[in-house]
Motif scaffolding. Structure first.
Motif, PDB file in Angstrom:
ATOM      1  N   VAL A  70       0.837  -1.201   0.000  1.00  0.00           N
ATOM      2  CA  VAL A  70       0.000   0.000   0.000  1.00  0.00           C
ATOM      3  C   VAL A  70       0.869   1.247   0.000  1.00  0.00           C
ATOM      4  O   VAL A  70       0.565   2.238  -0.677  1.00  0.00           O
ATOM      5  N   ALA A  71       1.972   1.201   0.747  1.00  0.00           N
ATOM      6  CA  ALA A  71       2.838   2.386   0.844  1.00  0.00           C
ATOM      7  C   ALA A  71       3.423   2.763  -0.507  1.00  0.00           C
ATOM      8  O   ALA A  71       3.781   3.911  -0.734  1.00  0.00           O
ATOM      9  N   ARG A  72       3.499   1.802  -1.421  1.00  0.00           N
ATOM     10  CA  ARG A  72       4.073   2.097  -2.736  1.00  0.00           C
ATOM     11  C   ARG A  72       3.085   2.766  -3.681  1.00  0.00           C
ATOM     12  O   ARG A  72       3.460   3.206  -4.756  1.00  0.00           O
ATOM     13  N   LEU A  73       1.786   2.823  -3.298  1.00  0.00           N
ATOM     14  CA  LEU A  73       0.800   3.393  -4.210  1.00  0.00           C
ATOM     15  C   LEU A  73       0.976   4.897  -4.400  1.00  0.00           C
ATOM     16  O   LEU A  73       0.985   5.390  -5.504  1.00  0.00           O
ATOM     17  N   VAL A  79      -5.632   6.412   1.148  1.00  0.00           N
ATOM     18  CA  VAL A  79      -5.122   6.775   2.466  1.00  0.00           C
ATOM     19  C   VAL A  79      -3.698   6.252   2.581  1.00  0.00           C
ATOM     20  O   VAL A  79      -3.457   5.049   2.491  1.00  0.00           O
ATOM     21  N   GLN A  80      -2.750   7.154   2.762  1.00  0.00           N
ATOM     22  CA  GLN A  80      -1.338   6.795   2.716  1.00  0.00           C
ATOM     23  C   GLN A  80      -0.869   6.121   4.003  1.00  0.00           C
ATOM     24  O   GLN A  80      -1.326   6.451   5.101  1.00  0.00           O
ATOM     25  N   VAL A  81       0.067   5.177   3.857  1.00  0.00           N
ATOM     26  CA  VAL A  81       0.724   4.525   4.986  1.00  0.00           C
ATOM     27  C   VAL A  81       2.093   5.171   5.156  1.00  0.00           C
ATOM     28  O   VAL A  81       2.898   5.191   4.226  1.00  0.00           O
ATOM     29  N   PHE A  82       2.355   5.714   6.355  1.00  0.00           N
ATOM     30  CA  PHE A  82       3.611   6.408   6.612  1.00  0.00           C
ATOM     31  C   PHE A  82       4.669   5.505   7.237  1.00  0.00           C
ATOM     32  O   PHE A  82       5.852   5.616   6.943  1.00  0.00           O
ATOM     33  N   TYR A  97      -4.304  10.759   8.439  1.00  0.00           N
ATOM     34  CA  TYR A  97      -5.546  11.011   9.181  1.00  0.00           C
ATOM     35  C   TYR A  97      -6.451  11.898   8.336  1.00  0.00           C
ATOM     36  O   TYR A  97      -6.029  12.961   7.869  1.00  0.00           O
ATOM     37  N   ILE A  98      -7.666  11.441   8.110  1.00  0.00           N
ATOM     38  CA  ILE A  98      -8.639  12.188   7.305  1.00  0.00           C
ATOM     39  C   ILE A  98      -9.737  12.695   8.227  1.00  0.00           C
ATOM     40  O   ILE A  98     -10.496  11.903   8.794  1.00  0.00           O
ATOM     41  N   ALA A  99      -9.819  14.018   8.384  1.00  0.00           N
ATOM     42  CA  ALA A  99     -10.893  14.616   9.184  1.00  0.00           C
ATOM     43  C   ALA A  99     -12.122  14.735   8.294  1.00  0.00           C
ATOM     44  O   ALA A  99     -12.095  15.417   7.281  1.00  0.00           O
ATOM     45  N   GLY A 100     -13.181  14.045   8.653  1.00  0.00           N
ATOM     46  CA  GLY A 100     -14.388  14.086   7.836  1.00  0.00           C
ATOM     47  C   GLY A 100     -15.326  12.967   8.228  1.00  0.00           C
ATOM     48  O   GLY A 100     -15.552  12.712   9.412  1.00  0.00           O
ATOM     49  N   CYS A 101     -15.858  12.272   7.233  1.00  0.00           N
ATOM     50  CA  CYS A 101     -16.814  11.200   7.506  1.00  0.00           C
ATOM     51  C   CYS A 101     -16.637  10.118   6.456  1.00  0.00           C
ATOM     52  O   CYS A 101     -15.835  10.254   5.526  1.00  0.00           O
ATOM     53  N   LYS A 156     -11.141   9.492  -0.370  1.00  0.00           N
ATOM     54  CA  LYS A 156     -10.000   8.582  -0.200  1.00  0.00           C
ATOM     55  C   LYS A 156     -10.509   7.185   0.128  1.00  0.00           C
ATOM     56  O   LYS A 156     -11.510   7.023   0.819  1.00  0.00           O
ATOM     57  N   VAL A 157      -9.795   6.188  -0.353  1.00  0.00           N
ATOM     58  CA  VAL A 157     -10.115   4.793  -0.078  1.00  0.00           C
ATOM     59  C   VAL A 157      -9.167   4.278   0.995  1.00  0.00           C
ATOM     60  O   VAL A 157      -7.957   4.478   0.913  1.00  0.00           O
ATOM     61  N   ALA A 158      -9.719   3.614   2.001  1.00  0.00           N
ATOM     62  CA  ALA A 158      -8.930   3.112   3.122  1.00  0.00           C
ATOM     63  C   ALA A 158      -8.876   1.595   3.097  1.00  0.00           C
ATOM     64  O   ALA A 158      -9.609   0.935   2.367  1.00  0.00           O
TER      65      ALA A 158
END
Length: 646
Positions: A70-73, A79-82, A97-101, A156-158
């Motif tokens: 996933v981190a390579r995407l 949703v990025q992996v750090f 972190y995505i602030a929203g719903c 964003k897709v998680a």
């Protein structure tokens, strides 16, 4: 009671870096927390695997491997992996972190959405899935809960890829009932053989739910829902929402075909179909408010006509086959709003009747003016047809059919549009243009492919700079001990140097923690000897400002060290030494002539150990006749005083 307060991780710092602030969600595999990266001072989401799963080494290995994928995407709609790491029994991922719903929140609050809003959410989801499919892995758990909509409008897709490690199909919990609603038939009767088309099917179900406000298959148990997926087609949305455009019915039918061979082969192909469907819809069809849309009470008049909140406005990430619309696409007046009243009919006396000749002249004049206006405004003009995602030859045919010519053809790289297909046009699709004019095309060269540079031995900041220069993104960073690579420099990359990847792909980096070394035990040594021994193994020395008293070490000797002996550190690390002030000296009480029990009690109260020396003559005596240290003298606290009894 607030269960968050009972969570043992809230308030803790994982791996000496991530301060856990609050619990966000709990799933079957992990718990998600809001946390702060204390090194970079940024808020992120921390996904911590449940301890029961963390005890399974094979599962943890899969978890980490998928995280690296996933981190390579490095896709704007993923949703990025750090970072990934472990702290004791906790295995975690540090993520964006995505602030929203979530889309589930939107559907719960708003019911069915306007087709425009549904497509505005679907397209970035498909762009994210398309990047994953072209990178070689499948999401396998697409559902509204995994679609995040930020307060800034980003979609964003998680949970990419992580669900591969967990099989939840056989469970009968309510959460799984929600998951089975999006399973493709082949996931049910051929588990393990699923490919990118299972995500295509799930997206078709999600689109159906956005358009109608309900799932296509329901039942009292997961078994009933699974049976319907296997034996019943997903119905057209128009069966629930009368008047729904045929293009949307066709799009849902294509994505949810029970035979995977009939579906689009991946999300990129479905994205092209979604754009074509949008291009075939008029503004009235795109903005039609379904009867299943839920009303919400607001004080603001503009909000009362909204389909979903302003904070959920989703900017369209890629060109589509339609003319430019006003930017506030989610906030147009509802068709249920009362139209303005018609102007009042004119009143007053009617004028004199005109003769037949005057009437004929007036009709001819109107027809002449109308024809002229038509000729000026319409007769000489047409509109640029839908050309996006069309093969270049087919686009040329459509232009010819519309009475237009192909102008300048440029070529550009694209991660989402196939090689040879149209990316954009000038003028834009739907624009008004004179007949026989030319339309310029930008045609896709396919994804740009670059080679991963050799970064071994480069400092991390320089490695990131070289990746950016090569058109790649730095991905997740993990750290390992190395005997040959200096601390802070790159040991290896994933994928390896020389591997071809699409431009913009992320490259995971393994960075050296330095050469490992065991800390020697220097307690009891003088400062000079301890410093020399630590220096010999490549460790630095720091002397603590405060010294301690110790009955075990003389003044100036090392009484304590941190890290402790035999700890594994890296060359160049610092060992802190605490020196002894020697034992604490205490005045010895005078107990000669005292009763034995009283003497022992007084000496022990002063901090001494007591031994009795009775000899042959004192076996039955009860009086102290002498003591090893005379009363009034000092002795180390904790040392032993011998009393002679006669």
């Amino acid at each position: 009671m607030d269960t968050t307060l009972q969570d043992p991780l809230v308030g803790q710092v994982l791996d000496g870096r991530y301060r856990v602030e609050a619990r966000i969600a709990v799933g079957g595999m992990a718990t998600v927390y809001r946390a702060v990266d204390t090194r970079l001072d940024r808020v992120l989401a921390l996904k911590v695997m449940h301890p029961g799963l963390a005890a399974d080494g094979t599962f943890v290995e899969r978890f980490i491997r998928e995280a690296k994928s996933v981190a390579r995407l490095a896709h704007p709609n993923v949703v990025q992996v750090f970072d990934q790491g472990t702290d004791g029994s906790y295995v975690y991922l540090a993520m964006e972190y995505i602030a929203g719903c979530t889309l589930r929140d939107v559907l719960r609050d708003r019911g069915a959405l306007q087709p425009r809003a549904a497509l505005d959410i679907l397209e970035p989801v498909l762009a994210a899935l398309g990047a994953a499919h072209r990178a070689g892995f499948v999401h396998r758990d697409m559902k509204p809960e995994n679609v995040l909509i930020g307060d800034d409008g980003r979609v964003k897709v998680a949970d990419f890829g992580l669900v591969r490690s967990v099989d939840t199909v056989t469970s009968t919990t309510g959460a799984v009932l929600g998951t089975v609603s999006y399973l493709a038939p082949e996931q049910i009767d051929q588990p393990g053989a699923a490919d990118a088309r299972v995500d295509v099917y799930a997206c078709g179900v999600v689109l159906y739910e956005m358009l109608t406000g309900e799932k296509p298959h329901d039942g009292d148990s997961p078994a009933i829902v699974l049976y319907k997926h296997l034996h019943e087609d997903v119905p057209p949305p128009s069966a629930v929402v009368p008047g729904m455009a045929y293009e949307l019915d066709a799009l849902v039918a294509s994505a949810t075909a029970r035979n995977p061979a009939v579906r689009p082969h991946d999300a990129v192909a479905l994205l092209a179909e979604a754009r074509q469907a949008r291009a075939g819809l008029g503004a009235d069809q795109l903005d039609a408010l379904p009867p299943q849309a839920l009303s919400a009470e607001h004080d603001n008049a503009e909000d009362r006509t909204s389909v979903i909140p302003r904070s959920l406005t989703v900017p369209r990430p890629l060109p589509v086959n339609e003319a430019e619309e006003e930017p506030d696409r989610f906030h147009r007046t509802s068709r249920f709003e009362t139209p303005p009243p018609p102007p009042p009919a004119p009143t007053g006396r009617r004028g004199p009747r005109r003769g037949p000749l005057a009437l004929v002249v007036a009709v001819l004049l109107v027809l002449g003016v109308g024809a002229g206006v038509w000729y000026i405004n319409s007769g000489q003009f047409t509109r640029v047809p839908a050309l996006l995602s069309q093969p270049e030859a087919k686009a040329a045919d459509r232009l010819e059919d519309a009475g237009l010519e192909v102008g300048k053809v440029d070529r550009a790289f694209s991660d989402t549009v196939k090689r040879g297909q149209v990316i954009s046009t000038d003028p834009a699709v739907g624009s008004r243009i004179r007949q026989n004019d030319s339309v310029n095309l930008v045609v896709s060269k396919g994804p740009e492919v670059v080679k991963v540079p050799d970064l071994e031995g480069y400092r991390l900041d320089k490695a990131r700079e070289l990746l950016a220069g090569a058109g790649l993104e730095p991905g997740m960073v993990t750290r390992e001990f190395s005997d040959s690579v200096a601390r802070g420099s790159v040991i290896s990359t994933d994928p390896t140097a020389g591997t071809e990847r699409r431009s913009g792909s992320a490259v995971a980096l393994v960075v050296s923690k330095g050469r490992p070394v065991d800390v020697p035990d220097v307690t009891g040594e003088s400062l000079d000897d301890a410093r020399a021994e630590l220096d010999e193994v490549g460790l630095k020395v720091k002397v603590a400002a405060e010294q301690v008293t110790s009955p075990d070490f003389e003044k100036g000797e090392v009484a304590a060290q941190s890290p402790e002996a035999d700890s594994e550190v890296v060359v160049g690390d610092t060992v802190t030494l605490t020196l002894s002030k020697g034992p604490e000296m205490v005045e010895v009480p005078d107990v000669v002539g005292d009763n034995v029990d009283d003497a022992k009690a007084e000496l022990e109260a002063a901090g001494f150990e007591v031994e009795e020396d009775r000899g042959l003559l004192g076996l039955f005596g009860d009086t102290v006749e002498g003591q090893s240290v005379e009363g009034g003298d000092t002795a180390p606290k904790g040392s032993t005083i011998t009393i002679e009894i006669r």
